[in-house]
Motif scaffolding. Sequence first.
Motif, mmCIF file in Angstrom:
data_model
loop_
_atom_site.group_PDB
_atom_site.id
_atom_site.type_symbol
_atom_site.label_atom_id
_atom_site.label_comp_id
_atom_site.label_asym_id
_atom_site.label_seq_id
_atom_site.Cartn_x
_atom_site.Cartn_y
_atom_site.Cartn_z
ATOM 1 N N ALA A 59 29.720 -8.648 -28.344
ATOM 2 C CA ALA A 59 28.638 -9.557 -27.967
ATOM 3 C C ALA A 59 29.186 -10.884 -27.464
ATOM 4 O O ALA A 59 28.713 -11.431 -26.451
ATOM 5 C CB ALA A 59 27.704 -9.787 -29.156
ATOM 6 N N ALA A 60 30.198 -11.418 -28.145
ATOM 7 C CA ALA A 60 30.799 -12.678 -27.697
ATOM 8 C C ALA A 60 31.435 -12.516 -26.320
ATOM 9 O O ALA A 60 31.259 -13.355 -25.432
ATOM 10 C CB ALA A 60 31.837 -13.143 -28.715
ATOM 11 N N ALA A 61 32.167 -11.413 -26.135
ATOM 12 C CA ALA A 61 32.812 -11.160 -24.850
ATOM 13 C C ALA A 61 31.779 -10.942 -23.749
ATOM 14 O O ALA A 61 31.979 -11.348 -22.595
ATOM 15 C CB ALA A 61 33.724 -9.944 -24.961
ATOM 16 N N HIS A 62 30.668 -10.323 -24.095
ATOM 17 C CA HIS A 62 29.589 -10.082 -23.132
ATOM 18 C C HIS A 62 29.030 -11.410 -22.605
ATOM 19 O O HIS A 62 28.776 -11.554 -21.396
ATOM 20 C CB HIS A 62 28.476 -9.272 -23.792
ATOM 21 N N HIS A 63 28.851 -12.372 -23.480
ATOM 22 C CA HIS A 63 28.315 -13.665 -23.045
ATOM 23 C C HIS A 63 29.271 -14.366 -22.087
ATOM 24 O O HIS A 63 28.833 -15.048 -21.149
ATOM 25 C CB HIS A 63 28.008 -14.543 -24.260
ATOM 26 N N VAL A 64 30.572 -14.192 -22.307
ATOM 27 C CA VAL A 64 31.545 -14.766 -21.376
ATOM 28 C C VAL A 64 31.396 -14.108 -20.006
ATOM 29 O O VAL A 64 31.382 -14.778 -18.967
ATOM 30 C CB VAL A 64 32.977 -14.583 -21.909
ATOM 31 N N ALA A 65 31.290 -12.782 -19.998
ATOM 32 C CA ALA A 65 31.175 -12.054 -18.737
ATOM 33 C C ALA A 65 29.887 -12.413 -18.005
ATOM 34 O O ALA A 65 29.877 -12.553 -16.775
ATOM 35 C CB ALA A 65 31.241 -10.544 -18.998
ATOM 36 N N VAL A 66 28.796 -12.553 -18.742
ATOM 37 C CA VAL A 66 27.515 -12.915 -18.125
ATOM 38 C C VAL A 66 27.605 -14.293 -17.484
ATOM 39 O O VAL A 66 27.108 -14.527 -16.373
ATOM 40 C CB VAL A 66 26.380 -12.864 -19.164
ATOM 41 N N ALA A 67 28.233 -15.236 -18.182
ATOM 42 C CA ALA A 67 28.386 -16.581 -17.633
ATOM 43 C C ALA A 67 29.193 -16.552 -16.340
ATOM 44 O O ALA A 67 28.899 -17.280 -15.381
ATOM 45 C CB ALA A 67 29.054 -17.492 -18.658
ATOM 46 N N THR A 351 30.141 4.882 -26.304
ATOM 47 C CA THR A 351 31.266 3.961 -26.183
ATOM 48 C C THR A 351 30.691 2.633 -25.695
ATOM 49 O O THR A 351 30.108 2.568 -24.607
ATOM 50 C CB THR A 351 32.315 4.482 -25.196
ATOM 51 N N PHE A 352 30.860 1.581 -26.483
ATOM 52 C CA PHE A 352 30.187 0.310 -26.220
ATOM 53 C C PHE A 352 31.017 -0.611 -25.333
ATOM 54 O O PHE A 352 31.160 -1.805 -25.612
ATOM 55 C CB PHE A 352 29.831 -0.366 -27.539
ATOM 56 N N THR A 353 31.560 -0.033 -24.272
ATOM 57 C CA THR A 353 32.193 -0.836 -23.236
ATOM 58 C C THR A 353 31.094 -1.384 -22.327
ATOM 59 O O THR A 353 29.908 -1.146 -22.535
ATOM 60 C CB THR A 353 33.158 0.035 -22.419
ATOM 61 N N ASP A 354 31.494 -2.110 -21.307
ATOM 62 C CA ASP A 354 30.567 -2.521 -20.251
ATOM 63 C C ASP A 354 31.105 -1.932 -18.951
ATOM 64 O O ASP A 354 32.174 -2.336 -18.491
ATOM 65 C CB ASP A 354 30.512 -4.038 -20.159
ATOM 66 N N PRO A 355 30.409 -0.937 -18.372
ATOM 67 C CA PRO A 355 29.139 -0.357 -18.816
ATOM 68 C C PRO A 355 29.322 0.559 -20.022
ATOM 69 O O PRO A 355 30.397 1.104 -20.241
ATOM 70 C CB PRO A 355 28.695 0.449 -17.588
ATOM 71 N N GLU A 356 28.226 0.700 -20.794
ATOM 72 C CA GLU A 356 28.245 1.648 -21.902
ATOM 73 C C GLU A 356 28.283 3.072 -21.372
ATOM 74 O O GLU A 356 27.760 3.374 -20.291
ATOM 75 C CB GLU A 356 27.002 1.478 -22.788
ATOM 76 N N VAL A 357 28.904 3.951 -22.160
ATOM 77 C CA VAL A 357 28.930 5.379 -21.839
ATOM 78 C C VAL A 357 28.326 6.121 -23.018
ATOM 79 O O VAL A 357 28.839 6.038 -24.139
ATOM 80 C CB VAL A 357 30.368 5.878 -21.588
#
Length: 483
Positions: A59-67, A351-357
């Motif tokens: 979740a923390a890494a996701h917010h960085v990517a979104v920004a 698998t909770f990568t981005d994108p999820e699989v």
Amino acid sequence: MMKANDTEWDLVVIGGGTAGIVASRTAAGLGARVALVERAAPGGDCLWTGCVPSKALIAAAHHVAVARRAPGFGVSSPVGAVDFPAVMAQVKAAIEAIAPDDSVEAMVAAGVEVITGSARFIAAGALEVDGRRVELRRAIITTGARPAIPPVPGLREAEPLTSDTVWDLQALPDRLVVMGGGSIGCELGQSFARLGSRVTLVEALPRILAREDPDAARLVQDMFDRDGVHVRAGQPVVAVRGGAGHPGELVLDGPSSSSTVEFDRLLVAVGRRPNTAGLQVDVAGVQLDERGFVQIDDHLRTSNPRIWAAGDVTALPPFTHTAGVFGSLAATNAILGLRRTVDLSAVPRVTFTDPEVAAVGLPTWAENGERAPRTLTQEHAHVDRAVVDGRTDGFSRLTVGRGSRIVGATVVGPRAGETLAELTLAVRKNLTTSDLAGTIHPYPTYGDGPWNATIADVRSKVAAPIVQRIAAVLRWLRGLRSK
């Protein structure tokens, strides 16, 4: 919290992870007198080192990517420096928020008496917990598993991180090497890269996510390229030099020659091993397989008819959701004398990568040269929610069997795990493409992917005979005109 004594319990559950917690609560709910033996705090890997902390880090890494992607939506949002200690603090806060649900107090409130200590069998019907004897009528082994460290020269001496110990980091590694391109390695590798580490992911097999649809793995690889994760696939590790708090390097066996990868920290994510050491299951007549997993039958019963097993200590699919379901099944079989069987026909995985699989059921691709099954694919470039989100790098793919029944699925994209829930039900209940197509879905959602795939399938089957009939009528009319 009760201390172990000479009382004979209806059921003793050994291990306080997900399988053990659910099994204990299920049995207590049926009126049984239940003891849960756990050497640490209940919660298991999922709470302390697995699902909860990893998803908090993601979740923390996701917010960085979104920004970083915000300018593409017309939003000026410069990304500042990542405060890694603060990130790890919010990971621990997530654990602390969920921990009370699995605590000793919660177990006691559910009617389960908790015995703290390490257990070992001393007879077919008795355990010893830190020197105290615990009698049992029935038992369930739910001791889980631990990260595996393969026998690579120099690897243990390098003192690598694992999914158990990575949560102790207080400084973001500059150069992080991840051994293993499965779900855990990919999730953690991408997260650390987004947070600022220079990540190299090493996988011995030809590609990452080897058990998933190759098209899905390709999309994850594409995102890794954008996130700065350097993948070295098809190159097994043959040696490790250095490490143990100092820089080191991996020696890789490439297709034509060996090469090295330098690291500041090394993370090993190449599978897990069952926790049976020290339990002395042989004393109880419980057999293990060649890999050390507890052997069970279709009812989760071991070779000792008084003992069952569930969770990662068995060779069943190693997911938290399966551990919970099978822990409950083992408890009801043990307490009620039932013979309910394990059903593996519709076990979802994400698998909770981005994108999820996310996938369930039969594969959506051909394996070992076998003929590919009939599949229906909806690219997310044609899913309106994906278009407006700027996330068209995904797809929904269904495997269709006889009678147009949905027998498998793969979904790639944001929140693919949520989309998979409906498809898991479809596989479990033998639903057809017509069943899914005829169900009204909310719009616009990523659920439109599989829905539109089934609509197209139904339309093609309905339209073909109609078109044939119309063509026949037109031919007949043309024949009349020509006379």
